[in-house]
Design an enzyme around this catalytic site. Structure first.
Site, PDB file in Angstrom:
ATOM      1  NE  ARG A 197      13.137 -11.686 -15.110  1.00 27.98           N
ATOM      2  CZ  ARG A 197      12.419 -12.571 -15.936  1.00 27.98           C
ATOM      3  NH1 ARG A 197      11.113 -12.256 -16.112  1.00 27.98           N
ATOM      4  NH2 ARG A 197      13.079 -13.529 -16.162  1.00 27.98           N
TER       5      ARG A 197
ATOM      6  CB  ALA B 243      -0.997  -0.105   1.223  1.00 23.75           C
TER       7      ALA B 243
ATOM      8  CD  GLN C 155       6.245   5.535  -7.431  1.00 25.18           C
ATOM      9  OE1 GLN C 155       5.769   6.103  -8.340  1.00 25.18           O
ATOM     10  NE2 GLN C 155       6.907   6.365  -6.393  1.00 25.18           N
TER      11      GLN C 155
ATOM     12  CD  GLN D 257       0.107 -11.119   0.037  1.00 26.96           C
ATOM     13  OE1 GLN D 257      -0.422 -11.015  -0.939  1.00 26.96           O
ATOM     14  NE2 GLN D 257       0.933 -10.040   0.515  1.00 26.96           N
TER      15      GLN D 257
ATOM     16  CG  HIS E 257       0.385  -8.377 -17.165  1.00 28.32           C
ATOM     17  ND1 HIS E 257       0.120  -7.293 -17.913  1.00 28.32           N
ATOM     18  CD2 HIS E 257       1.308  -7.982 -16.312  1.00 28.32           C
ATOM     19  CE1 HIS E 257       0.706  -6.318 -17.621  1.00 28.32           C
ATOM     20  NE2 HIS E 257       1.631  -6.644 -16.602  1.00 28.32           N
TER      21      HIS E 257
ATOM     22  NE  ARG F  15       9.215 -18.795 -16.705  1.00 33.86           N
ATOM     23  CZ  ARG F  15       8.542 -19.027 -18.186  1.00 33.86           C
ATOM     24  NH1 ARG F  15       7.471 -18.094 -18.777  1.00 33.86           N
ATOM     25  NH2 ARG F  15       8.540 -20.093 -18.499  1.00 33.86           N
TER      26      ARG F  15
END
Length: 330
Positions: A94, A14, A17, A114, A189, A100
């Site tokens: 990254r 939170a 940016q 989470q 994405h 990856r």
């Protein structure tokens, strides 16, 4: 004013940016409507809590009529308690030289706990949007660690790509963005995503009648897919305000519904539609009604589209296999 009860909106990362561009718009009612009070429940890592206090001071100084309360914590069990909406923005970016697998492993350390915390304490109807990259696979990690929630409650953001695709087409055709309907972002994405104009219209006319096929395949698709990198190159930092805006759009449409006859792109668990392997979190065209999304069915898929859709599915399968190997999902 409103008689509605406040809903709880959890936001992770939170003080970052994107968070800074996001929170004030949620407080102003841009996400859930101008009559829906919100309680913001903000999660940050311990070293960022001081910076987060500064953001909270500003939220309070905005004197937003819809902002009922603000909670801050470094504990997901506090931040996700009874959350109706959860925007998982915080992630491990990254770094140079990272493979990856390293990136997926680092993010697994964030999204596994989470997911477990959401499973334990969030509202049973919580709507979860993962913004932090790699968003599709981070969403899969969280989802697979929340077995008591419906898998469909976990989504990933491809709306930024969708919005980028709209604006690039608007610019090319000299039309306002409002004239453009029914673009689809298929898949991940990432740079393998497929911005599909085969069903899109500009002012009611088929988009592919208005643009050159070579431009579409060789310029448009790579420009949309690599826009994030172009922004980093120009700004020296990754896209934050546009990402926050896309997150608002995604959640608003999920909560309040899409316009009649129009669809949007959401990263959602595949049910096998269009030959996409079941269970992958994959970008699809969807309509939303009463808080439930549905994949738009019956679209014709050309050979060109099929190749692009399969390539991005393969990348997502590789990422899934990698997180399985890392023990992040079973």
């Amino acid at each position: 004013m409103t008689n509605k009860q406040p809903v709880r909106v959890a936001v992770t990362g939170a003080a970052g940016q994107i968070g800074y561009s996001l929170l004030f718009r949620i407080a102003a009612g841009d996400m859930l409507g101008k009559d829906q009070p919100v309680i913001l429940q903000l999660l940050e890592i311990t070293p960022a809590l001081k910076a987060l206090q500064g953001v909270v001071m500003e939220l309070r100084d905005g004197a937003y009529p819809l902002l009922a309360d603000v909670v801050t914590s470094d504990d997901p069990l506090v931040a996700f308690k009874d959350a109706d909406y959860a925007l998982l923005v915080g992630a491990m970016p990254r770094k140079a030289g990272m493979e990856r697998g390293d990136l997926l492993g680092a993010n697994g350390g964030i999204f596994k706990p989470q997911g477990q915390a959401l499973n334990q304490v969030a509202s049973r109807d919580v709507k979860v949007l993962v913004v932090g990259n790699p968003a599709n696979t981070n969403a899969l990690i969280a989802q697979q660690n929340a077995p008591d929630l419906d898998p469909r409650q976990f989504t990933a953001m491809v709306r930024l790509d969708h919005n980028r695709a709209i604006s690039q087409l608007a610019e090319k055709t000299g039309q306002p963005v409002s004239a453009i309907k029914n673009i689809t972002i298929w898949g991940n994405h990432s740079s393998t995503q497929y911005p599909d104009l085969s069903q899109a219209t500009v002012g009611g006319r088929p988009a592919l009648d208005l643009v050159d096929r070579t431009w579409y395949e060789q310029e448009y698709i790579p420009t949309v897919a690599k826009r994030g990198a172009a922004i980093i190159e120009a700004r020296g930092a990754s896209s934050a305000a546009s990402a926050a805006s896309a997150a608002i759009d995604h959640m608003r449409d999920w909560a309040l519904g899409t316009s009649e006859g129009e669809w949007v792109s959401m990263g959602i668990p595949s049910d096998g539609s269009y030959g996409v392997p079941e269970g992958l979190i994959y970008g699809f065209p969807v309509t939303v009604k009463d808080g439930k999304y549905q994949i738009v069915q019956g679209l014709e898929i050309s050979e060109f589209s099929r190749g692009k859709m399969d390539a991005t599915a393969r990348e997502l399968e590789e990422e899934r296999d990698e997180i399985r190997k890392l023990g992040l999902i079973s």
